[in-house]
Every structure is written in C-alpha cells, then in structure tokens.
Design a protein around this motif. Structure first.
Motif, mmCIF file in Angstrom:
data_model
loop_
_atom_site.group_PDB
_atom_site.id
_atom_site.type_symbol
_atom_site.label_atom_id
_atom_site.label_comp_id
_atom_site.label_asym_id
_atom_site.label_seq_id
_atom_site.Cartn_x
_atom_site.Cartn_y
_atom_site.Cartn_z
ATOM 1 N N GLY A 239 0.808 -1.211 0.000
ATOM 2 C CA GLY A 239 0.000 0.000 0.000
ATOM 3 C C GLY A 239 0.843 1.263 0.000
ATOM 4 N N VAL A 240 0.323 2.307 -0.643
ATOM 5 C CA VAL A 240 0.959 3.625 -0.667
ATOM 6 C C VAL A 240 -0.032 4.642 -0.109
ATOM 7 C CG1 VAL A 240 1.931 5.459 -2.101
ATOM 8 C CG2 VAL A 240 2.390 3.053 -2.663
ATOM 9 N N SER A 241 0.410 5.413 0.886
ATOM 10 C CA SER A 241 -0.410 6.501 1.415
ATOM 11 C C SER A 241 0.160 7.837 0.949
ATOM 12 C CB SER A 241 -0.469 6.451 2.943
ATOM 13 O OG SER A 241 0.811 6.687 3.508
ATOM 14 N N ASN A 242 -0.737 8.696 0.462
ATOM 15 C CA ASN A 242 -0.319 10.017 -0.017
ATOM 16 C C ASN A 242 -1.365 11.045 0.373
ATOM 17 O OD1 ASN A 242 1.319 11.884 -1.250
ATOM 18 N ND2 ASN A 242 0.821 11.285 -3.348
ATOM 19 N N GLN A 243 -0.974 12.312 0.389
ATOM 20 C CA GLN A 243 -1.851 13.428 0.757
ATOM 21 C C GLN A 243 -2.501 13.143 2.110
ATOM 22 O OE1 GLN A 243 -4.315 14.770 -2.540
ATOM 23 N NE2 GLN A 243 -2.644 14.499 -3.994
ATOM 24 N N ASN A 244 -3.845 12.996 2.160
ATOM 25 C CA ASN A 244 -4.522 12.735 3.432
ATOM 26 C C ASN A 244 -4.737 11.245 3.690
ATOM 27 O OD1 ASN A 244 -4.843 15.524 4.062
ATOM 28 N ND2 ASN A 244 -6.570 15.616 2.633
ATOM 29 N N GLY A 245 -4.071 10.415 2.944
ATOM 30 C CA GLY A 245 -4.294 8.983 3.039
ATOM 31 C C GLY A 245 -3.735 8.359 4.302
ATOM 32 N N LYS A 246 -4.499 7.408 4.843
ATOM 33 C CA LYS A 246 -4.066 6.570 5.956
ATOM 34 C C LYS A 246 -4.441 5.138 5.624
ATOM 35 C CE LYS A 246 -5.096 10.048 9.536
ATOM 36 N NZ LYS A 246 -5.876 10.281 10.779
ATOM 37 N N ILE A 247 -3.568 4.206 5.991
ATOM 38 C CA ILE A 247 -3.823 2.800 5.706
ATOM 39 C C ILE A 247 -3.711 1.998 7.000
ATOM 40 C CG2 ILE A 247 -3.021 0.750 4.475
ATOM 41 C CD1 ILE A 247 -1.936 2.608 2.302
ATOM 42 N N LEU A 248 -4.773 1.265 7.319
ATOM 43 C CA LEU A 248 -4.754 0.324 8.427
ATOM 44 C C LEU A 248 -5.003 -1.068 7.858
ATOM 45 C CD1 LEU A 248 -6.316 0.651 11.942
ATOM 46 C CD2 LEU A 248 -6.549 -1.474 10.658
ATOM 47 N N VAL A 249 -4.043 -1.961 8.074
ATOM 48 C CA VAL A 249 -4.132 -3.322 7.546
ATOM 49 C C VAL A 249 -4.165 -4.310 8.694
ATOM 50 C CG1 VAL A 249 -3.105 -5.061 6.033
ATOM 51 C CG2 VAL A 249 -2.776 -2.626 5.527
ATOM 52 N N LEU B 186 4.068 8.388 1.676
ATOM 53 C CA LEU B 186 4.498 9.613 0.996
ATOM 54 C C LEU B 186 4.015 10.852 1.740
ATOM 55 C CD1 LEU B 186 3.792 8.636 -2.742
ATOM 56 C CD2 LEU B 186 5.869 8.261 -1.394
ATOM 57 N N ASN B 187 3.465 10.643 2.926
ATOM 58 C CA ASN B 187 2.944 11.762 3.721
ATOM 59 C C ASN B 187 3.354 11.563 5.177
ATOM 60 O OD1 ASN B 187 1.305 9.657 4.550
ATOM 61 N ND2 ASN B 187 -0.541 10.442 3.560
ATOM 62 N N ASP B 188 2.757 12.353 6.062
ATOM 63 C CA ASP B 188 3.090 12.254 7.479
ATOM 64 C C ASP B 188 1.939 11.685 8.305
ATOM 65 O OD1 ASP B 188 5.705 13.328 7.219
ATOM 66 O OD2 ASP B 188 4.858 15.354 7.105
ATOM 67 N N GLU B 189 0.984 11.044 7.638
ATOM 68 C CA GLU B 189 -0.127 10.442 8.357
ATOM 69 C C GLU B 189 0.306 9.113 8.994
ATOM 70 O OE1 GLU B 189 -2.851 11.938 8.868
ATOM 71 O OE2 GLU B 189 -2.778 13.559 7.393
ATOM 72 N N LYS B 190 -0.504 8.629 9.921
ATOM 73 C CA LYS B 190 -0.180 7.400 10.649
ATOM 74 C C LYS B 190 -0.756 6.190 9.921
ATOM 75 C CE LYS B 190 -0.621 5.147 15.173
ATOM 76 N NZ LYS B 190 -1.174 5.275 16.559
ATOM 77 N N ASN B 191 0.114 5.276 9.542
ATOM 78 C CA ASN B 191 -0.299 3.998 8.968
ATOM 79 C C ASN B 191 -0.058 2.896 9.990
ATOM 80 O OD1 ASN B 191 -0.873 4.928 6.164
ATOM 81 N ND2 ASN B 191 1.297 5.448 6.214
ATOM 82 N N VAL B 192 -0.889 1.845 9.947
ATOM 83 C CA VAL B 192 -0.828 0.796 10.959
ATOM 84 C C VAL B 192 -0.953 -0.573 10.292
ATOM 85 C CG1 VAL B 192 -1.860 -0.156 13.062
ATOM 86 C CG2 VAL B 192 -1.888 2.321 12.667
ATOM 87 N N ILE B 193 -0.136 -1.536 10.740
ATOM 88 C CA ILE B 193 -0.232 -2.919 10.304
ATOM 89 C C ILE B 193 -0.404 -3.808 11.531
ATOM 90 C CG2 ILE B 193 0.919 -4.856 9.164
ATOM 91 C CD1 ILE B 193 2.567 -2.810 7.591
#
Length: 221
Positions: free
Chosen positions: A115-125, A149-156
């Motif tokens: 997954g790629v997160s950009n702009q306002n994107g957040k990914i929780l898997v 590609l952003n500073d949002e929080k992604n979680v796995i």
C-alpha cells in the motif's frame, strides 16, 4: 484474457484466466482448478469471500485506488496454491482486512499487500493467517508493506494463529518512506524529484502484481 462483469453475489470460476470488474458490495467466489483473476479497475468498497477447493490454484491480482474498506476472507482446503496480491494507492483513510483460513493439508499460501499513502491517506491493515489443528505440510507467508508519501499514521496488525506443529509460516511487515539515496540517484540522472517519486511509487505498486505490460497500463495513480 476474457473480461467479465461480476454483478451478482456468487460465482464459480473453473480453469480460466479473467479480467473482472466488481459492482457488488458483497461477493463470494468459489475456485476450482487453475484460475487467474486480474481485478485492476474495481474501486468500490468490498466484502470478498473466496473458497479455494481441493487441488486448485488461484492467482488473484488486485489494485485499488482511494477505497475506504476492503474485507477479504479466504478458505483454503487441501493441496492448493494461493497467491493473493493486493496493491493499493490511497489519498483517503482506509481499513483493510485479509483473513486466510488454512483448513487442510499440503497448501502453499502467499498473501502480499503493498500500500501507498499520499496526501490525506491513511492505511490500516489487519492480516490474519489461521492454521487449524490436525493438518500438515502447509507453507504460508504474510508480506505486508506500506510506503508512506505523507506524514499520516499507517498501521499494520499481522496476526498468525497456528494450531498445528507441521507448518512453515512467516510474516513481514514494514512501513517506510522512500529512501533518499534512491531519489538522489534518479535526480542525478536528470529526473525531477516529482518524477523520481512517481517512478519509485509505480515500481512499488507493481512489484507483486503478476500481470503483463498491457495490464500495467490500466493502473493509474
């Protein structure tokens, strides 16, 4: 490769290679024999149930852009091969679940989520492999990677539930940004930072999809 519209809630796919477009929120697929599915243009929320019958092989290539919810539940029977390859580009917040139920013996199961997160994107898997008791000779890999590609929080959340001693099971889980040395190298070859970032991102998205060059052209970030 044939293209079919999946506009009902149940299909049996047997010994075929298909491009699919999914229009239902809830879909159940039974797989028999040798099947390859390219699901590269569907961009709706989805609850997908896959039942892989005995002695079957499935390669499922899936790409989504800006989808908020995907739940995939897979039942694996006996003597099967599964390669489930999900790539995702998100500029919105999204939650994704993959649950692989290993119900029988002599299976090879590979779950790849890139997954790629950009702009306002957040990914929780949330990826779970559940290996039942009294089965043997199973190989399983969960490979979950997010490029931010952003500073949002992604979680796995990588989960392995193993009730059998005769199994080889592993998981990889990484969240990272683009290596600055890659950008520096490409910029030294004359690319702008924007072009270099796009090139690296495209390569990441495509890296686990088992598709040809024509199919790669369908993937637009």
């Amino acid at each position: 490769m044939n293209k079919i519209l999946l506009d009902e809630e149940y299909y049996l796919l047997k010994d075929q290679e298909v491009d699919v477009e999914i229009t239902k929120r809830n879909l159940k697929l039974e797989i028999e024999g040798n099947v390859k599915i390219n699901d590269l243009t569907s961009n709706e929320d989805l609850n997908l149930k896959i039942i892989l019958k005995d002695n079957s092989k499935l390669i499922y290539n899936k790409f989504n852009k800006d989808v908020s919810t995907i739940n995939v539940d897979i039942d694996v029977s006996e003597n099967t091969y599964l390669s489930f390859n999900q790539s995702l580009y998100n500029q919105i917040e999204g939650n994704y679940k993959v649950f692989a139920n290993i119900l029988g013996s002599n299976n090879k199961t590979y779950i790849n989520f890139y997954g790629v997160s950009n702009q306002n994107g957040k990914i929780l898997v949330n990826a779970t492999g559940d290996v039942k008791t009294n089965i043997k000779n199973n190989d399983m890999l969960e490979n979950i990677r997010i490029l931010s590609l952003n500073d949002e929080k992604n979680v796995i959340y990588p989960n392995l539930l193993v009730a059998s001693d005769e199994v080889t099971i592993n998981h990889n889980a990484t969240i990272s940004k683009i290596d600055e040395s890659y950008l520096f190298y490409l910029e030294s070859k004359g690319l702008s930072k924007e072009s270099a970032t796009k090139l690296i991102t495209n390569g990441f998205i495509l890296s686990k999809l088992d598709i040809n060059e024509d199919d790669k052209e369908k993937i637009k970030l």
